[in-house]
Design a protein around this motif. Structure first.
Motif, PDB file in Angstrom:
ATOM      1  N   VAL A  25       0.855  -1.185   0.000  1.00  0.00           N
ATOM      2  CA  VAL A  25       0.000   0.000   0.000  1.00  0.00           C
ATOM      3  C   VAL A  25       0.894   1.240   0.000  1.00  0.00           C
ATOM      4  CG1 VAL A  25      -1.807   1.279   1.225  1.00  0.00           C
ATOM      5  CG2 VAL A  25      -1.803  -1.244   1.262  1.00  0.00           C
ATOM      6  N   VAL A  26       0.648   2.137  -0.956  1.00  0.00           N
ATOM      7  CA  VAL A  26       1.396   3.391  -1.058  1.00  0.00           C
ATOM      8  C   VAL A  26       0.436   4.538  -0.761  1.00  0.00           C
ATOM      9  CG1 VAL A  26       2.791   4.874  -2.563  1.00  0.00           C
ATOM     10  CG2 VAL A  26       2.891   2.376  -2.828  1.00  0.00           C
ATOM     11  N   THR A  27       0.833   5.411   0.163  1.00  0.00           N
ATOM     12  CA  THR A  27       0.014   6.574   0.493  1.00  0.00           C
ATOM     13  C   THR A  27       0.762   7.866   0.188  1.00  0.00           C
ATOM     14  OG1 THR A  27       0.750   6.436   2.797  1.00  0.00           O
ATOM     15  CG2 THR A  27      -1.369   5.430   2.279  1.00  0.00           C
ATOM     16  N   VAL A  28      -0.009   8.858  -0.258  1.00  0.00           N
ATOM     17  CA  VAL A  28       0.511  10.196  -0.556  1.00  0.00           C
ATOM     18  C   VAL A  28      -0.570  11.195  -0.177  1.00  0.00           C
ATOM     19  CG1 VAL A  28       1.335  11.772  -2.348  1.00  0.00           C
ATOM     20  CG2 VAL A  28       1.869   9.346  -2.497  1.00  0.00           C
ATOM     21  N   GLY A  29      -0.186  12.255   0.484  1.00  0.00           N
ATOM     22  CA  GLY A  29      -1.155  13.272   0.874  1.00  0.00           C
ATOM     23  C   GLY A  29      -2.228  12.713   1.793  1.00  0.00           C
ATOM     24  N   GLY A  30      -1.869  11.693   2.578  1.00  0.00           N
ATOM     25  CA  GLY A  30      -2.801  11.091   3.515  1.00  0.00           C
ATOM     26  C   GLY A  30      -3.844  10.188   2.880  1.00  0.00           C
ATOM     27  N   ARG A  31      -3.695   9.902   1.581  1.00  0.00           N
ATOM     28  CA  ARG A  31      -4.651   9.047   0.862  1.00  0.00           C
ATOM     29  C   ARG A  31      -3.925   7.904   0.183  1.00  0.00           C
ATOM     30  NH1 ARG A  31      -6.782  13.006  -3.300  1.00  0.00           N
ATOM     31  NH2 ARG A  31      -7.748  11.156  -4.167  1.00  0.00           N
ATOM     32  N   VAL A  32      -4.616   6.774   0.054  1.00  0.00           N
ATOM     33  CA  VAL A  32      -4.043   5.613  -0.637  1.00  0.00           C
ATOM     34  C   VAL A  32      -3.931   5.925  -2.123  1.00  0.00           C
ATOM     35  CG1 VAL A  32      -4.411   3.197  -1.274  1.00  0.00           C
ATOM     36  CG2 VAL A  32      -4.860   3.958   1.077  1.00  0.00           C
ATOM     37  N   LEU A  33      -2.740   5.752  -2.665  1.00  0.00           N
ATOM     38  CA  LEU A  33      -2.497   5.955  -4.090  1.00  0.00           C
ATOM     39  C   LEU A  33      -2.421   4.612  -4.816  1.00  0.00           C
ATOM     40  CD1 LEU A  33      -1.762   7.846  -6.486  1.00  0.00           C
ATOM     41  CD2 LEU A  33       0.623   7.559  -5.810  1.00  0.00           C
ATOM     42  N   ALA A  34      -1.889   3.611  -4.125  1.00  0.00           N
ATOM     43  CA  ALA A  34      -1.754   2.277  -4.714  1.00  0.00           C
ATOM     44  C   ALA A  34      -2.035   1.234  -3.645  1.00  0.00           C
ATOM     45  CB  ALA A  34      -0.349   2.088  -5.282  1.00  0.00           C
ATOM     46  N   ASP A  57      -3.476  -1.223 -10.258  1.00  0.00           N
ATOM     47  CA  ASP A  57      -3.696  -1.048  -8.825  1.00  0.00           C
ATOM     48  C   ASP A  57      -3.230   0.320  -8.317  1.00  0.00           C
ATOM     49  OD1 ASP A  57      -4.830  -3.592  -8.596  1.00  0.00           O
ATOM     50  OD2 ASP A  57      -2.864  -4.519  -8.372  1.00  0.00           O
ATOM     51  N   VAL A  58      -2.982   1.244  -9.250  1.00  0.00           N
ATOM     52  CA  VAL A  58      -2.554   2.606  -8.914  1.00  0.00           C
ATOM     53  C   VAL A  58      -3.631   3.579  -9.398  1.00  0.00           C
ATOM     54  CG1 VAL A  58      -0.788   4.369  -9.298  1.00  0.00           C
ATOM     55  CG2 VAL A  58      -0.118   1.963  -9.156  1.00  0.00           C
ATOM     56  N   ASP A  59      -3.940   4.587  -8.600  1.00  0.00           N
ATOM     57  CA  ASP A  59      -4.893   5.619  -8.994  1.00  0.00           C
ATOM     58  C   ASP A  59      -4.188   6.554  -9.985  1.00  0.00           C
ATOM     59  OD1 ASP A  59      -6.758   7.622  -9.269  1.00  0.00           O
ATOM     60  OD2 ASP A  59      -7.003   7.979  -7.106  1.00  0.00           O
ATOM     61  N   MET A  60      -4.179   6.152 -11.251  1.00  0.00           N
ATOM     62  CA  MET A  60      -3.444   6.877 -12.291  1.00  0.00           C
ATOM     63  C   MET A  60      -3.991   8.287 -12.507  1.00  0.00           C
ATOM     64  SD  MET A  60      -1.010   4.798 -13.234  1.00  0.00           S
ATOM     65  CE  MET A  60      -0.389   5.525 -14.755  1.00  0.00           C
ATOM     66  N   ALA A  61      -5.249   8.540 -12.138  1.00  0.00           N
ATOM     67  CA  ALA A  61      -5.840   9.872 -12.301  1.00  0.00           C
ATOM     68  C   ALA A  61      -5.151  10.899 -11.408  1.00  0.00           C
ATOM     69  CB  ALA A  61      -7.339   9.822 -12.004  1.00  0.00           C
ATOM     70  N   TYR A  81       6.544  10.036 -13.374  1.00  0.00           N
ATOM     71  CA  TYR A  81       5.297  10.710 -13.020  1.00  0.00           C
ATOM     72  C   TYR A  81       5.510  11.483 -11.731  1.00  0.00           C
ATOM     73  CZ  TYR A  81       2.729   7.671 -16.267  1.00  0.00           C
ATOM     74  OH  TYR A  81       2.276   7.013 -17.377  1.00  0.00           O
ATOM     75  N   SER A  82       4.807  12.612 -11.630  1.00  0.00           N
ATOM     76  CA  SER A  82       4.722  13.350 -10.373  1.00  0.00           C
ATOM     77  C   SER A  82       3.344  13.115  -9.779  1.00  0.00           C
ATOM     78  CB  SER A  82       4.927  14.851 -10.612  1.00  0.00           C
ATOM     79  OG  SER A  82       6.258  15.110 -11.005  1.00  0.00           O
ATOM     80  N   ILE A  83       3.228  13.416  -8.481  1.00  0.00           N
ATOM     81  CA  ILE A  83       1.954  13.277  -7.773  1.00  0.00           C
ATOM     82  C   ILE A  83       1.597  14.677  -7.271  1.00  0.00           C
ATOM     83  CG2 ILE A  83       0.701  12.005  -5.985  1.00  0.00           C
ATOM     84  CD1 ILE A  83       3.319  10.165  -5.911  1.00  0.00           C
ATOM     85  N   PRO A  84       0.774  15.427  -8.018  1.00  0.00           N
ATOM     86  CA  PRO A  84       0.504  16.814  -7.654  1.00  0.00           C
ATOM     87  C   PRO A  84       0.031  17.012  -6.214  1.00  0.00           C
ATOM     88  CG  PRO A  84      -0.275  16.407  -9.874  1.00  0.00           C
ATOM     89  CD  PRO A  84       0.160  15.072  -9.303  1.00  0.00           C
ATOM     90  N   ASP A  85      -0.833  16.128  -5.697  1.00  0.00           N
ATOM     91  CA  ASP A  85      -1.318  16.342  -4.333  1.00  0.00           C
ATOM     92  C   ASP A  85      -0.291  15.969  -3.275  1.00  0.00           C
ATOM     93  OD1 ASP A  85      -1.854  13.682  -5.092  1.00  0.00           O
ATOM     94  OD2 ASP A  85      -3.583  13.504  -3.777  1.00  0.00           O
TER      95      ASP A  85
END
Length: 128
Positions: A25-34, A57-61, A81-85
C-alpha cells in the motif's frame, strides 16, 4: 551519438524479480495511491529492494506524467510521473520501464515509487 550500453545481470551485478506475497500500500497526501497484492520485488546488486506495483492497482488519475527520463543499462529507459497532491517533494516520485529489457521483462506495466517522495510504502499481510 553513441548507442546506449545494454548490460546483462550476472554475478557482479545480480538482479532478481519475484512476486511479493504481501499486500503493498502506497500513500501520498494522507490518501491511498496504490493498493495491490500483485507487487513485484526487484532486488538489484546492493541497492534496497524496490516494489513495482501494477498500473491497474494505482490511482493513475492522481498522477501527472513528466518529461523527466533516465536510463539504466540493465533495465532500459525509465519514464516518470509526479503526484501533484503530494506537493513539491512528489515531483518525479514514480518511475516506470514501459519497454524494459528482457532480463527484467516482468516489470513492464508496473510503477515504482521513491520512498522519500511519498508518505509511505507499506508491506502488510495479504488478506486470505
Amino acid at each position: 551519438m553513441a548507442d546506449k550500453p545494454v548490460l546483462t545481470p550476472g554475478p557482479d551485478h545480480p538482479i532478481t524479480v519475484e512476486r511479493n506475497p504481501a499486500r503493498v500500500v502506497v500513500t501520498v497526501g494522507g490518501r491511498v495511491l496504490a493498493d495491490t497484492t500483485d507487487a513485484l520485488t526487484l532486488r538489484e546488486a546492493n541497492y534496497p529492494p524496490v516494489q513495482y506495483v501494477p498500473r491497474k492497482d494505482v490511482d493513475m488519475a492522481r498522477l501527472e506524467r513528466t518529461g523527466h527520463a533516465t536510463y539504466c543499462p540493465y533495465k532500459g529507459d525509465a519514464s516518470y510521473y509526479s503526484i501533484p497532491d503530494g506537493g513539491g517533494r512528489s515531483v518525479n516520485a514514480i518511475w516506470t520501464y514501459e519497454t524494459p529489457y528482457a532480463a527484467v521483462a516482468e516489470i513492464e506495466g508496473h510503477l515504482a515509487f521513491y520512498p522519500d517522495r511519498v508518505d509511505a510504502i507499506e508491506e502488510r499481510p495479504a488478506q486470505g
